[in-house]
Design a protein around this motif. Structure first.
Motif, short mmCIF file in Angstrom:
data_model
loop_
_atom_site.label_atom_id
_atom_site.label_comp_id
_atom_site.label_asym_id
_atom_site.label_seq_id
_atom_site.Cartn_x
_atom_site.Cartn_y
_atom_site.Cartn_z
N ALA A 180 37.45 -16.63 -19.08
CA ALA A 180 38.29 -17.11 -20.19
C ALA A 180 39.77 -17.12 -19.81
CB ALA A 180 38.08 -16.23 -21.41
N LEU A 181 40.16 -16.22 -18.91
CA LEU A 181 41.57 -16.16 -18.50
C LEU A 181 41.93 -17.30 -17.55
CD1 LEU A 181 42.02 -12.32 -17.86
CD2 LEU A 181 43.12 -13.67 -19.65
N ILE A 182 41.09 -17.53 -16.55
CA ILE A 182 41.46 -18.48 -15.50
C ILE A 182 41.18 -19.92 -15.87
CG2 ILE A 182 41.07 -16.72 -13.74
CD1 ILE A 182 38.53 -18.31 -12.95
N CYS A 183 40.32 -20.14 -16.86
CA CYS A 183 39.99 -21.51 -17.26
C CYS A 183 39.76 -21.52 -18.77
CB CYS A 183 38.73 -21.97 -16.52
SG CYS A 183 38.34 -23.72 -16.72
N PRO A 184 40.85 -21.37 -19.55
CA PRO A 184 40.70 -21.15 -20.99
C PRO A 184 40.26 -22.36 -21.80
CG PRO A 184 43.02 -21.29 -20.40
CD PRO A 184 42.25 -21.30 -19.11
N ALA A 185 40.52 -23.56 -21.32
CA ALA A 185 40.27 -24.74 -22.15
C ALA A 185 39.27 -25.71 -21.56
CB ALA A 185 41.59 -25.47 -22.42
N ARG A 186 38.65 -25.34 -20.45
CA ARG A 186 37.70 -26.24 -19.79
C ARG A 186 36.40 -25.50 -19.53
NH1 ARG A 186 40.35 -30.31 -16.97
NH2 ARG A 186 38.28 -31.21 -16.70
N PRO A 187 35.32 -26.22 -19.19
CA PRO A 187 34.04 -25.54 -18.94
C PRO A 187 34.14 -24.51 -17.82
CG PRO A 187 33.72 -27.91 -19.18
CD PRO A 187 35.20 -27.69 -19.13
N VAL A 188 33.55 -23.34 -18.06
CA VAL A 188 33.50 -22.28 -17.06
C VAL A 188 32.23 -21.47 -17.30
CG1 VAL A 188 34.93 -20.76 -18.48
CG2 VAL A 188 34.70 -20.29 -16.05
N LYS A 189 31.54 -21.12 -16.22
CA LYS A 189 30.32 -20.32 -16.30
C LYS A 189 30.42 -19.17 -15.32
CE LYS A 189 28.10 -22.63 -19.43
NZ LYS A 189 27.71 -22.02 -20.70
N ALA A 190 29.78 -18.06 -15.65
CA ALA A 190 29.85 -16.87 -14.81
C ALA A 190 28.50 -16.20 -14.72
CB ALA A 190 30.88 -15.89 -15.38
#
Length: 344
Positions: A180-190
């Motif tokens: 959420a910090l490094i990519c707050p407004a675009r798709p990100v999965k972990a």
């Protein structure tokens, strides 16, 4: 509670009931409803809790017959059916019927599974950061074929053609928080894989990694190459440079291809290993190698330059390397970097 066959207009023939179920779901699919709407409609039809869970999200969507979200904890599933897309299992649907399964439950779930697969392909998974590790591994594995990789990325919520960076992270913090910090407004999965956390993100703000996290960032190339680059960059991170993009390494990345035994047996690396028994000396050498300047190293260490000069003279003797000579500084820098790779 009446049986499903009675619920369906009093039909008493299995085939007629099955056809009504099929028509029911065909109508929902034509209306292009999403997963929550499918679960809600299914619960009303079955007169028991109906649920959908995609592996890419790990979150169960459960509704009660009255149209409200089903209360936790979930009851044991009475009947389950896998959701498949392109011959791959992407999730599960089930009913939580208190009594024995209804004869039409399996037909209902088979149609719900088909409708869920169509909805998942159309809308993508729910917007959540944590993902199924198996799906992430499929997306970044060099052994996956391109069709399987594209399917995995689609199920993770990344549209075709969307650039995807892979980030390798070592941290004690929750991966979803970092995502959420490094990519707050675009798709990100972990997802965690072995000892390393993996983040897939369309953009990466390297300035937003929290303190204490070490991260290697791969280029937005093929995900499996980006993953290899990210792991390599992670090996080169230090407390002074905790976040590295693979492109930052340049030719230094070639060191990662040197066998560990060859690194360990190198005379300069062995000397660094002995120096590591004295943390202050190691920190001084690191600062000097990072800055290439005695005075800048002193500023970095918050010491007087004369104190740093004395330390460097002692370190130079211990390493048998002339740190005032450009070649000596290069040797020490490479040896220090290679020594760190032994723990990477």
């Amino acid at each position: 509670m009446e049986a499903l066959a009675v619920r369906l207009s009093g039909l008493d023939a299995y085939v007629d009931g099955a056809m009504r179920v099929i028509t029911f779901y065909d109508t929902l699919m034509r209306r292009r409803v999403d997963l929550p709407a499918l679960a809600r409609a299914s619960a009303g039809l079955a007169e028991c809790v109906a649920a959908i869970c995609l592996h890419g999200t790990g979150r169960a969507i459960r509704f009660a017959p009255d149209g409200r979200p089903a209360p936790a904890p979930p009851q044991p599933a009475s009947t389950t059916v896998p959701i498949t897309l392109d011959d791959e299992e992407i999730g599960t649907v089930w009913l939580e019927r208190p009594g024995p399964p209804n004869p039409l439950d399996e037909v209902l779930l088979e149609r719900l599974a088909l409708a869920s697969a169509a909805a998942a392909e159309r809308y993508g998974p729910a917007r959540t950061t944590m993902a199924d590790p198996a799906l992430v591994e499929l997306a970044i594995s060099p052994d996956s074929d391109e069709a399987a990789r594209a399917r995995a990325l689609r199920l993770l919520g990344f549209a075709a053609g969307l650039p995807v960076h892979v980030v390798a992270v070592r941290t004690r913090l929750p991966l979803d928080r970092i995502g959420a910090l490094i990519c707050p407004a675009r798709p990100v999965k972990a997802a965690p894989l072995a000892e390393v956390g993996v983040l897939l993100a369309t953009t990466v703000d390297r300035t937003r990694f929290p303190a204490g996290a070490h991260a290697g960032i791969g280029a937005a190339d093929s995900p499996h190459r980006s993953w290899q680059q990210a792991r390599t960059a992670l090996r080169f991170t230090t407390p002074r440079r905790p976040v590295l993009h693979h492109t930052d390494l340049g030719a230094v990345a070639l060191l990662a291809e040197v066998p560990r035994d060859a690194i360990r047996d190198n005379t300069d690396v062995a000397a660094i290993a002995r120096l590591a028994a004295h943390p202050e000396d190691l920190e001084t050498l690191d600062a000097y190698c990072a800055t290439g300047s005695l005075r800048r190293a002193a500023d970095l260490l918050h010491l007087h330059h004369s104190s740093v000069s004395r330390r460097l003279a002692q370190i130079s003797d211990a390493l048998d390397i002339d740190l005032t000579d450009p070649m000596g500084l290069t040797r020490a820098t490479f040896a220090l970097t290679a020594w760190r790779l032994l723990d990477g």
